[in-house]
Design a protein around this motif. Structure first.
Motif, PDB file in Angstrom:
ATOM      1  N   ILE A 391      45.633  45.798  40.000  1.00 52.25           N
ATOM      2  CA  ILE A 391      44.718  44.826  40.599  1.00 52.25           C
ATOM      3  C   ILE A 391      43.529  44.604  39.672  1.00 52.25           C
ATOM      4  CG2 ILE A 391      43.225  44.339  42.582  1.00 52.25           C
ATOM      5  CD1 ILE A 391      45.104  46.199  44.220  1.00 52.25           C
ATOM      6  N   ARG A 392      43.281  43.333  39.342  1.00 51.48           N
ATOM      7  CA  ARG A 392      42.163  42.960  38.480  1.00 51.48           C
ATOM      8  C   ARG A 392      41.489  41.714  39.043  1.00 51.48           C
ATOM      9  NH1 ARG A 392      46.285  44.442  34.908  1.00 51.48           N
ATOM     10  NH2 ARG A 392      45.690  45.953  33.287  1.00 51.48           N
ATOM     11  N   THR A 393      40.282  41.447  38.582  1.00 56.34           N
ATOM     12  CA  THR A 393      39.633  40.152  38.816  1.00 56.34           C
ATOM     13  C   THR A 393      39.338  39.550  37.442  1.00 56.34           C
ATOM     14  OG1 THR A 393      37.466  41.232  38.956  1.00 56.34           O
ATOM     15  CG2 THR A 393      38.649  40.837  41.032  1.00 56.34           C
ATOM     16  N   ALA A 394      38.575  38.468  37.421  1.00 57.07           N
ATOM     17  CA  ALA A 394      38.177  37.854  36.157  1.00 57.07           C
ATOM     18  C   ALA A 394      36.680  37.598  36.211  1.00 57.07           C
ATOM     19  CB  ALA A 394      38.929  36.546  35.930  1.00 57.07           C
ATOM     20  N   GLY A 395      35.943  38.211  35.311  1.00 59.47           N
ATOM     21  CA  GLY A 395      34.499  38.023  35.303  1.00 59.47           C
ATOM     22  C   GLY A 395      33.884  38.436  36.625  1.00 59.47           C
ATOM     23  N   ALA A 517      34.013  28.999  35.178  1.00 54.17           N
ATOM     24  CA  ALA A 517      33.680  27.789  35.938  1.00 54.17           C
ATOM     25  C   ALA A 517      33.341  28.115  37.393  1.00 54.17           C
ATOM     26  CB  ALA A 517      34.844  26.802  35.887  1.00 54.17           C
ATOM     27  N   GLY A 518      33.276  29.404  37.728  1.00 54.27           N
ATOM     28  CA  GLY A 518      32.883  29.810  39.070  1.00 54.27           C
ATOM     29  C   GLY A 518      34.003  29.840  40.084  1.00 54.27           C
ATOM     30  N   ARG A 519      35.244  29.793  39.611  1.00 55.18           N
ATOM     31  CA  ARG A 519      36.389  29.815  40.525  1.00 55.18           C
ATOM     32  C   ARG A 519      36.819  31.257  40.804  1.00 55.18           C
ATOM     33  NH1 ARG A 519      34.777  24.665  38.958  1.00 55.18           N
ATOM     34  NH2 ARG A 519      36.441  23.119  39.189  1.00 55.18           N
ATOM     35  N   PRO A 520      37.032  31.652  42.059  1.00 57.91           N
ATOM     36  CA  PRO A 520      37.465  33.019  42.371  1.00 57.91           C
ATOM     37  C   PRO A 520      38.904  33.255  41.914  1.00 57.91           C
ATOM     38  CG  PRO A 520      36.535  31.920  44.306  1.00 57.91           C
ATOM     39  CD  PRO A 520      36.770  30.868  43.280  1.00 57.91           C
ATOM     40  N   VAL A 521      39.124  34.336  41.161  1.00 60.22           N
ATOM     41  CA  VAL A 521      40.455  34.640  40.623  1.00 60.22           C
ATOM     42  C   VAL A 521      40.808  36.090  40.923  1.00 60.22           C
ATOM     43  CG1 VAL A 521      41.928  34.660  38.579  1.00 60.22           C
ATOM     44  CG2 VAL A 521      40.025  33.034  38.713  1.00 60.22           C
ATOM     45  N   LEU A 522      41.951  36.303  41.547  1.00 59.06           N
ATOM     46  CA  LEU A 522      42.525  37.638  41.723  1.00 59.06           C
ATOM     47  C   LEU A 522      43.735  37.734  40.820  1.00 59.06           C
ATOM     48  CD1 LEU A 522      42.763  40.397  43.153  1.00 59.06           C
ATOM     49  CD2 LEU A 522      44.142  39.247  44.913  1.00 59.06           C
ATOM     50  N   ARG A 523      43.767  38.769  39.966  1.00 60.77           N
ATOM     51  CA  ARG A 523      44.864  38.942  39.013  1.00 60.77           C
ATOM     52  C   ARG A 523      45.702  40.151  39.422  1.00 60.77           C
ATOM     53  NH1 ARG A 523      43.161  39.419  33.135  1.00 60.77           N
ATOM     54  NH2 ARG A 523      45.272  38.608  32.849  1.00 60.77           N
ATOM     55  N   LEU A 524      46.971  39.939  39.613  1.00 61.87           N
ATOM     56  CA  LEU A 524      47.898  40.998  39.986  1.00 61.87           C
ATOM     57  C   LEU A 524      48.954  41.127  38.896  1.00 61.87           C
ATOM     58  CD1 LEU A 524      48.418  40.049  43.746  1.00 61.87           C
ATOM     59  CD2 LEU A 524      46.733  41.646  42.773  1.00 61.87           C
TER      60      LEU A 524
END
Length: 543
Positions: A391-395, A517-524
């Protein structure tokens, strides 16, 4: 009698009524077919001046028909019965729908996933010819695919110059090098952008070599060309464009549904054309491809949505009373390719944007290049690992807090970010789309769960499509990115990187641009694809 029909209902009909008289008075249609580059304002003029030759392709592409037929015969004498296509975006999506509709096989290799590319290369190589399509000749995905196929032919004792056909713009680096190396090169019209190139060599060469009657496809477009060029209220291109881009307030989610059309996969091509052409400057139209069951999706009645039904010519079923804005479109494939290109140009005019550039596609490519220079940035340590899923996010775009320890909780936290009035969720999957096609089935339960539009895209192909809208359109999206550890990586001959490294950089680069750009990102990331997919589908498919 024409082979096109556009019926607008509800808010879409109001948009047609409001904008059609002005479009007719301004002679938009005739000026478009006269290639008037001033139609979208001064800022778009330089780009539009070299992007409008698609309006005459039904005539200018005719010489290709005989050339393709002769080449097909030549390849058949060499034992070729399978055509593979290396290309991205408009270079692959148009041939895909053309061949699927005609019922002929075309292997579309539009991926950087090493498992998918390997399977496409290894399957019946002896009977395969490859079309390599790139307008600029510098698309990294396409160049990598080309290198891998060429090496495979060499290793198998097959002369690659007899099996690889290059389609590119005249004078491109690929054009010059390929000719010098002895490859067959077919040039496309340089004054046509990639997503408007269905009736250029990019659409016709792979389709014709695979067995499609491309002359008949041009005939279908020619039948309606004069109608689409008329400054008349009956012009279906003006009507469709007004219905798409002229609603007030703007219904920017276009729910594309198949209601009996004989055209196979058309919504995927339209998705790329519309999203990449219009998603910029904080506005745009987001196509939401919902499948082929013909039923009105859960979000059909949303105030920011229009249902666009692709119907059969003889369809007489009434529109649903629960759908306040609907557009029914029918027609032959060649006619509809030209229709939707005209309509997208009209919608761009009404939205006040340049429908021929794609600035945010380039930003994602640049971010990927930077990560290729330092691959460690693409594989930072996960916040946590739940089973086979990292599980990761971005920024700083998404704060998981304590939910970072659980896949289910992390997904719940992301979904809670979806605006209940205007938001949408985008599921972006960087896996083998041929082996894992069933994964697209998570879209429907997620949409039911959210009550908001959900798009599903295979990476990296969506980067040349909805990826532009994600970053350049309105700031209302929420993004779920899925990557996976390949079964086996694949080196790229003559390059220092592997496909596994490249696709990881593409995913990480896109996530970075979205987050910036302020968009919520969940990285799996699926450390083990089989186990990870089982976990993921259980979580995403839950109510």
């Amino acid at each position: 009698m024409t082979s096109l029909s556009v019926e607008a209902l509800g808010a879409a009909a109001d948009a047609v009524e409001a904008h059609l008289p002005v479009l007719v008075e301004e002679k938009f249609a005739s000026r478009l077919f006269a290639q008037d580059a001033t139609l979208w304002g001064p800022e778009a003029e330089s780009e539009a001046s070299i992007r409008l030759a698609w309006t005459g392709l039904h005539r200018s592409s005719r010489p290709l028909v005989g050339e393709i037929a002769a080449l097909r015969e030549e390849l058949q004498t060499r034992g070729v019965h399978r055509i593979a296509l290396c290309g991205m975006g408009g270079s692959s999506l148009a041939p895909e729908v053309i061949c699927a509709t005609a019922g002929v096989e075309l292997v579309v290799v539009d991926s950087s996933d090493p498992d998918m590319v390997r399977s496409c290369v290894q399957d019946d190589l002896a009977g395969t010819a490859v079309v390599v399509s790139s307008k600029s000749g510098s698309t990294v995905e396409t160049d990598s695919q080309r290198r891998i196929f060429v090496q495979a032919f060499v290793d198998a004792g097959i002369d690659p110059t007899e099996r690889v056909i290059i389609v590119t713009d005249p004078g491109s680096a690929m054009d010059q090098q390929s000719r010098a190396d002895g490859y067959r090169v077919i040039n496309a019209d340089p004054d046509v952008g990639g997503r408007y190139s269905a009736l250029t060599a990019f659409g016709l060469v792979p389709s014709g070599l695979a067995g499609v009657d491309v002359g008949a496809l041009l005939d279908e477009a020619e039948v309606v060309a004069d109608l689409l060029a008329e400054d008349d209220s009956a012009n279906p291109g003006l009507r469709l464009g007004a219905a798409l881009g002229g609603t007030q307030p703007l219904r920017d989610k276009l729910i594309l549904t198949d209601r009996g059309t004989p055209i196979v996969g058309f919504a995927d091509w339209a998705e790329q054309l519309i999203a990449e052409s219009t998603g910029k400057q904080g506005t745009g139209l987001l196509p939401v491809v919902v499948g082929t069951d013909g039923a009105a999706p859960a979000v059909a009645g949303a105030p920011d949505a229009s249902v666009v039904a692709l119907v059969a010519d003889d369809d007489e079923s009434p529109a649903s009373e629960d759908v306040p804005s609907q557009i029914n479109v029918s027609g032959t494939l060649g006619a509809q390719l030209l229709l939707w290109e005209v309509a997208t140009a009209v919608a761009g005019r009404l939205l006040g944007i340049n429908p021929f550039d794609q600035p945010d596609v380039e930003s994602a490519k640049n971010a990927a290049r930077e990560l290729m220079a330092d691959p460690s940035d693409a594989t930072e340590a996960p916040l946590s690992t739940d089973g086979a899923v990292e599980i990761r996010t971005a920024g700083a775009s998404l704060d998981l807090g304590t939910s970072a320890d659980s896949l289910s909780a992390a997904v719940d936290t992301l979904l809670a970010q979806v605006d209940p009035d205007r938001g949408y969720l985008s599921v972006m999957v960087y896996l083998d789309r041929l082996a894992h096609a069933d994964l697209a089935g998570v879209r429907d339960p997620l949409e039911t769960r959210l009550g908001r539009p959900v798009t599903f895209g295979w990476g990296p192909r969506f980067l040349h499509s909805t990826g532009q809208f994600h970053k350049g359109g309105p700031e209302v999206g929420v993004y779920l990115q899925v990557t996976g550890e390949p079964v086996a990586d694949l080196p790229v001959p003559g390059q220092e990187f592997t496909l596994g490294t490249f696709i990881a950089a593409q995913a990480a680069g896109d996530a970075k641009v979205l987050a910036d750009a302020g968009r919520p990102v969940l990285r799996l990331h699926l450390a083990d694809q089989e186990e990870g997919l089982a976990q993921l589908t259980a979580v995403l498919g839950s109510g």
